[in-house]
Design a protein around this motif. Structure first.
Motif, PDB file in Angstrom:
ATOM      1  N   MET B   1      46.940 -35.466  -2.458  1.00 32.29           N
ATOM      2  CA  MET B   1      46.248 -36.157  -1.366  1.00 32.29           C
ATOM      3  C   MET B   1      45.215 -35.267  -0.707  1.00 32.29           C
ATOM      4  N   THR B   2      45.524 -33.966  -0.660  1.00 33.08           N
ATOM      5  CA  THR B   2      44.541 -33.027  -0.118  1.00 33.08           C
ATOM      6  C   THR B   2      44.498 -31.787  -0.997  1.00 33.08           C
ATOM      7  N   SER B   3      43.343 -31.214  -1.073  1.00 32.18           N
ATOM      8  CA  SER B   3      43.204 -30.079  -1.987  1.00 32.18           C
ATOM      9  C   SER B   3      43.967 -28.863  -1.493  1.00 32.18           C
ATOM     10  N   SER B   4      44.366 -28.912  -0.208  1.00 28.44           N
ATOM     11  CA  SER B   4      45.151 -27.775   0.271  1.00 28.44           C
ATOM     12  C   SER B   4      46.625 -27.917  -0.105  1.00 28.44           C
ATOM     13  N   ALA B   5      47.017 -29.051  -0.721  1.00 27.55           N
ATOM     14  CA  ALA B   5      48.415 -29.211  -1.143  1.00 27.55           C
ATOM     15  C   ALA B   5      48.762 -28.118  -2.135  1.00 27.55           C
ATOM     16  N   ASP B  51      55.642 -17.753  -1.464  1.00 27.68           N
ATOM     17  CA  ASP B  51      54.424 -17.194  -2.069  1.00 27.68           C
ATOM     18  C   ASP B  51      53.611 -18.300  -2.734  1.00 27.68           C
ATOM     19  N   ARG B  52      54.313 -19.143  -3.473  1.00 29.47           N
ATOM     20  CA  ARG B  52      53.651 -20.224  -4.207  1.00 29.47           C
ATOM     21  C   ARG B  52      52.842 -21.116  -3.253  1.00 29.47           C
ATOM     22  N   ARG B  53      53.349 -21.239  -2.031  1.00 33.15           N
ATOM     23  CA  ARG B  53      52.695 -22.099  -1.039  1.00 33.15           C
ATOM     24  C   ARG B  53      51.719 -21.308  -0.156  1.00 33.15           C
ATOM     25  N   GLY B  54      51.619 -20.023  -0.438  1.00 34.30           N
ATOM     26  CA  GLY B  54      50.695 -19.203   0.369  1.00 34.30           C
ATOM     27  C   GLY B  54      51.233 -18.899   1.755  1.00 34.30           C
ATOM     28  N   LEU B  55      52.549 -19.008   1.943  1.00 31.95           N
ATOM     29  CA  LEU B  55      53.147 -18.699   3.252  1.00 31.95           C
ATOM     30  C   LEU B  55      53.486 -17.213   3.305  1.00 31.95           C
ATOM     31  N   GLU B  56      53.206 -16.618   4.447  1.00 32.76           N
ATOM     32  CA  GLU B  56      53.453 -15.186   4.604  1.00 32.76           C
ATOM     33  C   GLU B  56      54.914 -14.954   4.982  1.00 32.76           C
ATOM     34  N   GLY B  63      67.995  -8.716   7.808  1.00 33.81           N
ATOM     35  CA  GLY B  63      68.091  -9.511   6.590  1.00 33.81           C
ATOM     36  C   GLY B  63      67.667 -10.955   6.770  1.00 33.81           C
ATOM     37  N   ASN B  64      67.227 -11.330   7.978  1.00 32.96           N
ATOM     38  CA  ASN B  64      66.680 -12.675   8.151  1.00 32.96           C
ATOM     39  C   ASN B  64      65.261 -12.699   7.585  1.00 32.96           C
ATOM     40  N   MET B  65      64.872 -13.876   7.045  1.00 34.89           N
ATOM     41  CA  MET B  65      63.520 -14.016   6.475  1.00 34.89           C
ATOM     42  C   MET B  65      62.839 -15.204   7.142  1.00 34.89           C
ATOM     43  N   VAL B  66      61.535 -15.089   7.328  1.00 35.69           N
ATOM     44  CA  VAL B  66      60.790 -16.234   7.867  1.00 35.69           C
ATOM     45  C   VAL B  66      59.437 -16.324   7.148  1.00 35.69           C
ATOM     46  N   ALA B  67      59.127 -17.546   6.709  1.00 35.42           N
ATOM     47  CA  ALA B  67      57.848 -17.799   6.028  1.00 35.42           C
ATOM     48  C   ALA B  67      56.942 -18.556   6.999  1.00 35.42           C
ATOM     49  N   TRP B  68      55.769 -17.982   7.250  1.00 35.33           N
ATOM     50  CA  TRP B  68      54.870 -18.506   8.299  1.00 35.33           C
ATOM     51  C   TRP B  68      53.761 -19.364   7.704  1.00 35.33           C
ATOM     52  N   TRP B  69      53.535 -20.529   8.374  1.00 30.25           N
ATOM     53  CA  TRP B  69      52.340 -21.349   8.081  1.00 30.25           C
ATOM     54  C   TRP B  69      51.497 -21.321   9.351  1.00 30.25           C
ATOM     55  N   ARG B  70      50.387 -20.605   9.258  1.00 32.48           N
ATOM     56  CA  ARG B  70      49.508 -20.462  10.425  1.00 32.48           C
ATOM     57  C   ARG B  70      48.098 -20.864  10.025  1.00 32.48           C
ATOM     58  N   PRO B  71      47.898 -22.170   9.784  1.00 33.29           N
ATOM     59  CA  PRO B  71      46.546 -22.603   9.386  1.00 33.29           C
ATOM     60  C   PRO B  71      45.562 -22.464  10.549  1.00 33.29           C
ATOM     61  N   ALA B 105      60.446 -28.722   1.408  1.00 38.42           N
ATOM     62  CA  ALA B 105      59.984 -30.049   0.985  1.00 38.42           C
ATOM     63  C   ALA B 105      59.257 -30.763   2.123  1.00 38.42           C
ATOM     64  N   ALA B 106      59.743 -30.561   3.351  1.00 40.19           N
ATOM     65  CA  ALA B 106      59.075 -31.188   4.503  1.00 40.19           C
ATOM     66  C   ALA B 106      57.690 -30.578   4.708  1.00 40.19           C
ATOM     67  N   TYR B 107      57.616 -29.256   4.545  1.00 38.13           N
ATOM     68  CA  TYR B 107      56.305 -28.593   4.619  1.00 38.13           C
ATOM     69  C   TYR B 107      55.353 -29.213   3.601  1.00 38.13           C
ATOM     70  N   ASP B 108      55.844 -29.412   2.369  1.00 40.52           N
ATOM     71  CA  ASP B 108      54.992 -30.003   1.329  1.00 40.52           C
ATOM     72  C   ASP B 108      54.484 -31.386   1.751  1.00 40.52           C
ATOM     73  N   ARG B 109      55.380 -32.165   2.382  1.00 44.10           N
ATOM     74  CA  ARG B 109      54.944 -33.493   2.856  1.00 44.10           C
ATOM     75  C   ARG B 109      53.838 -33.364   3.892  1.00 44.10           C
ATOM     76  N   LEU B 110      54.019 -32.398   4.797  1.00 42.71           N
ATOM     77  CA  LEU B 110      52.998 -32.208   5.836  1.00 42.71           C
ATOM     78  C   LEU B 110      51.652 -31.886   5.190  1.00 42.71           C
ATOM     79  N   VAL B 111      51.686 -30.978   4.220  1.00 46.77           N
ATOM     80  CA  VAL B 111      50.444 -30.574   3.557  1.00 46.77           C
ATOM     81  C   VAL B 111      49.850 -31.765   2.813  1.00 46.77           C
TER      82      VAL B 111
END
Lengths: 406, 406
Positions: B1-5, B51-56, B63-71, B105-111
């Motif tokens: 739907m969008t090229s940023s997907a 990584d695949r989604r470009g999230l940092e 030992g906690n991990m967090v992947a950031w989406w900061r468009p 999966a929810a992130y993917d829907r948002l994108v």
């Protein structure tokens, strides 16, 4: 006293050499599981002591060891003495090793006294007497006499999944026992009988029937928070009631019943268990008393399991009937010791019982245990009493090895 | 739907990829203890998906991990979603991973839907949520918010004696949480609430108070045969009565009490134990209900220990008060989901509760569990219900990420 004396270390030196081996600094107890760490070291020590004395060491296919004294003029069935070197987990220093060290020390006395035996002496070390690794008590002696089948035993596994068949060669019953005409095992007493009788050394009349039964309670794992109490099938409850019932029944019947080993799956704080396995150790003064005791515990366990929605499976892992030690041999030993040694039953099992049941006339000597505690760090025996045990054993062996046989 | 997907694998593909990891062929259950084997593999999988989604991806000291989406255009406090990847011993597939996979999966829907967030999205994976390795539930989140002290936690040891301080760096509470304005955790339901309500998705009102108490019963090791019943100090009996008492008290009070973990020393069949340690998991619908429940169990345990000649020591290992999720956030989520989502309490603890108590407004979504079973292989959720959960989470996140903040 004689030039043939081997002049090995004396009783106290040997005892001191063993004390550090397999001892936990935390508890003061011993961890001497068979074919593992400390017990392997003890085996090497035994071979070294036998070598030092010029005794020929034979290893059978089940890990049992026997050191032979066959001087010129000795012929016919041998007299065997000895015990075992393995311990229960966190056990005492004396249960087993006292009989082995005393056997070597008694041999030294015989040599020093210039005894010329008419028949061979054998000093034996039986493997896995406690069943602390593969779960079967007196496993080495049972396999050696053919009372346990190698086909069944080879696939027994320890806690790490190692099979008995991977540890020892195994095979047919041991031929060396065919050359044995009598067995005398010296052992620390495992209760307070000799304390009450004010005697350093005693003799055993026989062994109470005893056995091990595995109780597997199977339920359904579930969340310890989210699952409603009334929706659960919790095997811990079935087990807990059974442990209490076993204690109560044994008290009522004047017998013994213990659950000392428990394994829980998955054993997580926030998980209702899927399975609880627990081992019943039961002993009684008669076979029917033991059968009644175990049947009543099993009946109560099954009733509770039904109420809990769990299932119960009971497996008899080892059951040993009553043993009466050979009356003729007992009479001879009693006579050799001047008729002064009190006689009491053993409630613990011993390799001596296995050999007696296999047709080898057997006797046991006990050394006083001031605490009465056994299978625990508090197990003890005073040096004077130990030396009295060596003296009694040497006296009995001298009589049995010389002059006419039985 | 969008090229940023990012076109990562969809929910079902991700779920299938996780299914074999840490699964026991014997039980069908999962063994995903933190920083070990399967869980390490799951962590690597998460980093790869981010990584695949470009999230940092950011790793904190616990030992906690967090992947950031900061468009571009996203600023201010982030919305955090996620859960954990570790399991109890022999646990289910869903508890934890469902929230992480649903978050991706929810992130993917948002994108895919072209959502342009006004604030950052963070997808978090908390460490040692179950406490299956170091014995403290929600350990990663507690350390991150400062509810648990690193000085105390660093010396926690696992069953092999490995210290937490040897596994993670540790240090001060995690700064990344300061950038989080709200947390929404999706989780499989751990009871049958949604089954009874005939709903695929629900929301949590709060969490029952709950805790873990360690009961150490100390007696005196002895021979299971030779020691007379009346001479013993057997901690197994004290424990067994306590397990039954805990169950009875919880039933009477309408609360929850479980002994799911037991350790016996020396745990030998022919040895009266010297010590039985057992862990009580207790939960109640109010803090006073829980305090009363635990006090009554402890009272009965102490009375029985006195009768048995054993001693009892009780240690509260973790106690969590009642949690009420933020009413404003809950109201917003309810509105975003059209007011159609039933609300029910959680009796299990969650990192969501820890964050809420630390002042971060928090909400939880539940996905229906047909068996009602959790922390066990039978834990389950249908694919349609999981997809409904992803849909609900994506809807809630869209609303929370766009437009005016709270």
């Amino acid at each position: 006293m004689t030039s043939s004396a081997s002049n090995g270390p004396d009783f106290e030196q040997m005892w001191s050499a063993l004390l550090p081996i397999g001892r936990s600094a935390a508890s003061g107890g011993y961890f001497r599981q068979p074919w593992h760490g400390a017990e392997v070291e003890l085996r090497a020590w035994f071979v070294e002591e036998a070598d030092r004395r010029g005794l020929e060491v034979e290893h059978d296919a089940f890990g049992n060891m026997v050191a032979w004294w066959r001087p010129d003029g000795a012929a016919g069935p041998a007299v065997l003495t000895g015990s075992h070197l393995d311990s229960v987990l966190d056990g005492g220093a004396f249960d087993g090793p006292l009989g082995v060290v005393s056997a070597l020390a008694a041999y030294d006395r015989l040599v020093e006294s210039g005894v010329r035996p008419d028949r061979p002496l054998a000093i034996g070390v039986f493997a896995e007497e406690e069943g602390s690794r593969f779960g079967r008590a007196c496993l080495g002696s049972r396999l050696a006499v053919g009372a346990a089948s190698w086909e069944d035993a080879r696939s027994l596994t320890d806690a790490d999944g190692v099979r008995l068949g991977d540890v020892v060669e195994g095979g047919a019953p041991s031929s060396w026992l065919a050359g044995v005409g009598a067995y005398v095992e010296l052992h620390v007493e495992q209760g307070r009988g000799l304390v009450d009788l004010d005697a350093a050394v005693g003799a055993a009349s026989g062994i109470w029937p005893h056995g091990r039964w595995r109780f597997d309670f199977t339920g359904r794992a579930d969340h310890a928070g989210a699952a409603r109490m009334e929706d659960r099938a919790d095997p811990m409850l079935s087990y807990a009631m059974t442990a209490l019932a076993a204690n109560k029944q044994a008290r009522l019947a004047g017998q013994r019943a213990t659950f000392g080993r428990v394994e829980v799956a998955p054993n997580g704080t926030n998980v209702v268990p899927s399975r609880v396995s627990a081992w019943l150790d039961a002993r009684a003064d008669s076979p029917s008393g033991m059968a009644d005791l175990v049947a009543e515990i099993e009946r109560q366990a099954a009733a509770r399991a039904e109420r809990d929605g769990t299932s119960l499976s009971v497996t008899a892992e080892s059951v040993t009937g009553a043993v009466s030690f050979d009356p003729v041999l007992r009479g001879r030993v009693d006579g050799l010791l001047g008729g002064a040694v009190p006689v009491l039953p053993s409630i613990a099992g011993h390799d001596a019982g296995v050999l007696q049941e296999a047709g080898i006339p057997t006797a046991m000597l006990f050394v006083r245990n001031p605490t009465g505690v056994s299978h625990a760090p508090a197990e003890s025996a005073g040096t004077d009493d130990c030396l009295a045990g060596v003296e009694a054993l040497a006296t009995a062996l001298t009589g049995l090895l010389t002059g006419p046989g039985e």
